[in-house]
Motif scaffolding. Structure first.
Motif, PDB file in Angstrom:
ATOM      1  N   THR A 167      -5.390   8.142  13.061  1.00  0.00           N
ATOM      2  CA  THR A 167      -4.965   8.728  14.208  1.00  0.00           C
ATOM      3  C   THR A 167      -5.025  10.349  14.196  1.00  0.00           C
ATOM      4  OG1 THR A 167      -3.986   6.692  14.772  1.00  0.00           O
ATOM      5  CG2 THR A 167      -2.935   8.795  15.760  1.00  0.00           C
ATOM      6  N   ILE A 168      -4.516  10.681  13.011  1.00  0.00           N
ATOM      7  CA  ILE A 168      -4.480  12.102  12.745  1.00  0.00           C
ATOM      8  C   ILE A 168      -5.851  12.720  12.653  1.00  0.00           C
ATOM      9  CG2 ILE A 168      -3.560  13.972  11.197  1.00  0.00           C
ATOM     10  CD1 ILE A 168      -1.011  12.123  10.572  1.00  0.00           C
ATOM     11  N   ARG A 169      -6.740  12.044  11.802  1.00  0.00           N
ATOM     12  CA  ARG A 169      -7.996  12.716  11.869  1.00  0.00           C
ATOM     13  C   ARG A 169      -8.751  12.869  13.103  1.00  0.00           C
ATOM     14  NH1 ARG A 169     -12.791  10.301  12.056  1.00  0.00           N
ATOM     15  NH2 ARG A 169     -11.946   8.176  11.703  1.00  0.00           N
ATOM     16  N   GLU A 217      -8.670   3.999   5.683  1.00  0.00           N
ATOM     17  CA  GLU A 217      -8.276   3.981   7.011  1.00  0.00           C
ATOM     18  C   GLU A 217      -8.075   2.346   7.509  1.00  0.00           C
ATOM     19  OE1 GLU A 217     -10.647   6.373   9.684  1.00  0.00           O
ATOM     20  OE2 GLU A 217      -9.924   8.045   9.011  1.00  0.00           O
ATOM     21  N   ASN A 218      -9.041   1.523   7.066  1.00  0.00           N
ATOM     22  CA  ASN A 218      -8.824   0.101   7.341  1.00  0.00           C
ATOM     23  C   ASN A 218      -8.009  -0.610   6.343  1.00  0.00           C
ATOM     24  OD1 ASN A 218     -10.517  -0.260   9.662  1.00  0.00           O
ATOM     25  ND2 ASN A 218     -12.081   1.033   8.437  1.00  0.00           N
ATOM     26  N   GLU A 219      -7.302  -0.040   5.278  1.00  0.00           N
ATOM     27  CA  GLU A 219      -6.430  -0.419   4.329  1.00  0.00           C
ATOM     28  C   GLU A 219      -6.992  -1.716   3.514  1.00  0.00           C
ATOM     29  OE1 GLU A 219      -2.678  -1.162   6.459  1.00  0.00           O
ATOM     30  OE2 GLU A 219      -2.491   0.936   6.765  1.00  0.00           O
ATOM     31  N   ARG A 220      -8.405  -1.272   3.214  1.00  0.00           N
ATOM     32  CA  ARG A 220      -9.168  -2.406   2.493  1.00  0.00           C
ATOM     33  C   ARG A 220      -9.085  -2.034   0.995  1.00  0.00           C
ATOM     34  NH1 ARG A 220     -13.283  -2.437   7.006  1.00  0.00           N
ATOM     35  NH2 ARG A 220     -13.851  -0.670   5.877  1.00  0.00           N
ATOM     36  N   LEU A 264       0.954  -0.966   0.101  1.00  0.00           N
ATOM     37  CA  LEU A 264      -0.047  -0.032  -0.066  1.00  0.00           C
ATOM     38  C   LEU A 264       1.051   1.112   0.080  1.00  0.00           C
ATOM     39  CD1 LEU A 264      -2.547  -1.131   2.660  1.00  0.00           C
ATOM     40  CD2 LEU A 264      -2.968  -0.619   0.274  1.00  0.00           C
ATOM     41  N   THR A 265       0.501   2.154  -0.534  1.00  0.00           N
ATOM     42  CA  THR A 265       1.147   3.471  -0.779  1.00  0.00           C
ATOM     43  C   THR A 265       0.872   4.575   0.564  1.00  0.00           C
ATOM     44  OG1 THR A 265      -0.789   4.553  -1.654  1.00  0.00           O
ATOM     45  CG2 THR A 265       1.024   3.807  -2.959  1.00  0.00           C
ATOM     46  N   HIS A 266      -0.490   3.942   1.382  1.00  0.00           N
ATOM     47  CA  HIS A 266      -0.608   4.861   2.661  1.00  0.00           C
ATOM     48  C   HIS A 266      -0.750   4.056   3.765  1.00  0.00           C
ATOM     49  CE1 HIS A 266      -4.478   2.577   1.935  1.00  0.00           C
ATOM     50  NE2 HIS A 266      -4.898   3.214   2.755  1.00  0.00           N
ATOM     51  N   ASN A 267      -0.705   4.721   5.074  1.00  0.00           N
ATOM     52  CA  ASN A 267      -0.858   4.194   6.293  1.00  0.00           C
ATOM     53  C   ASN A 267      -2.242   4.681   6.907  1.00  0.00           C
ATOM     54  OD1 ASN A 267      -0.618   3.814   8.919  1.00  0.00           O
ATOM     55  ND2 ASN A 267       1.594   4.047   8.956  1.00  0.00           N
ATOM     56  N   TYR A 297       1.837  15.074  15.577  1.00  0.00           N
ATOM     57  CA  TYR A 297       1.001  15.776  14.830  1.00  0.00           C
ATOM     58  C   TYR A 297      -0.053  16.870  15.802  1.00  0.00           C
ATOM     59  CZ  TYR A 297       3.654  13.547  11.158  1.00  0.00           C
ATOM     60  OH  TYR A 297       4.764  13.063  10.617  1.00  0.00           O
ATOM     61  N   LEU A 298       0.377  16.988  16.651  1.00  0.00           N
ATOM     62  CA  LEU A 298      -0.384  18.020  17.617  1.00  0.00           C
ATOM     63  C   LEU A 298       0.058  19.185  17.200  1.00  0.00           C
ATOM     64  CD1 LEU A 298      -0.803  16.276  21.022  1.00  0.00           C
ATOM     65  CD2 LEU A 298      -2.631  16.632  19.614  1.00  0.00           C
ATOM     66  N   ARG A 299      -0.837  20.344  16.948  1.00  0.00           N
ATOM     67  CA  ARG A 299      -0.569  21.756  16.856  1.00  0.00           C
ATOM     68  C   ARG A 299      -0.355  22.112  18.188  1.00  0.00           C
ATOM     69  NH1 ARG A 299      -5.745  22.069  13.766  1.00  0.00           N
ATOM     70  NH2 ARG A 299      -5.263  21.212  11.652  1.00  0.00           N
ATOM     71  N   GLU A 300       0.222  23.406  18.276  1.00  0.00           N
ATOM     72  CA  GLU A 300       0.575  23.840  19.409  1.00  0.00           C
ATOM     73  C   GLU A 300      -0.607  24.303  20.301  1.00  0.00           C
ATOM     74  OE1 GLU A 300       3.183  27.291  19.791  1.00  0.00           O
ATOM     75  OE2 GLU A 300       4.487  26.346  18.158  1.00  0.00           O
ATOM     76  N   ASP A 301      -1.871  24.510  19.651  1.00  0.00           N
ATOM     77  CA  ASP A 301      -3.083  24.985  20.456  1.00  0.00           C
ATOM     78  C   ASP A 301      -3.797  23.470  20.932  1.00  0.00           C
ATOM     79  OD1 ASP A 301      -3.410  24.321  17.698  1.00  0.00           O
ATOM     80  OD2 ASP A 301      -5.472  25.103  17.651  1.00  0.00           O
TER      81      ASP A 301
END
Length: 95
Positions: A18-20, A45-48, A9-12, A87-91
């Motif tokens: 997690t980021i969403r 997201e489920n890599e199907r 797969l090209t994506h994780n 990947y948490l923004r400062e806020d």
């Protein structure tokens, strides 16, 4: 069910989810932003299903992360997998 190793797969998908969730973005919101159905996002997201580089880039932009954050190519090349705190923004971190 993830694809077998012979079909890389090209994506994780886990990183996308997690980021969403860290961004408090619903599947409906993200799928609408990138122009796909919530079911298609769930499949990613489920890599199907495979995700095109074009769609992967749209997802990265919508999540406000570098493409490397949700790409398996970079993980396979020795970069560490996504850690939520990366990947948490400062806020978001202050909340």
């Amino acid at each position: 069910m993830p694809h077998p190793p012979s079909s890389p797969l090209t994506h994780n998908g886990e990183a996308i989810r997690t980021i969403r969730k860290l961004r408090n973005i619903t599947m409906k919101e993200l799928s609408g932003t990138v122009g796909i159905t919530p079911q298609s996002l769930s499949n990613a997201e489920n890599e199907r299903k495979r995700v095109s580089w074009e769609l992967l880039n749209k997802i990265a932009l919508a999540l406000d992360v570098p493409l490397a954050a949700i790409s398996r190519t970079f993980v396979a090349n020795g970069r560490p997998p996504v850690a939520a705190a990366d990947y948490l923004r400062e806020d978001e971190a202050a909340a």
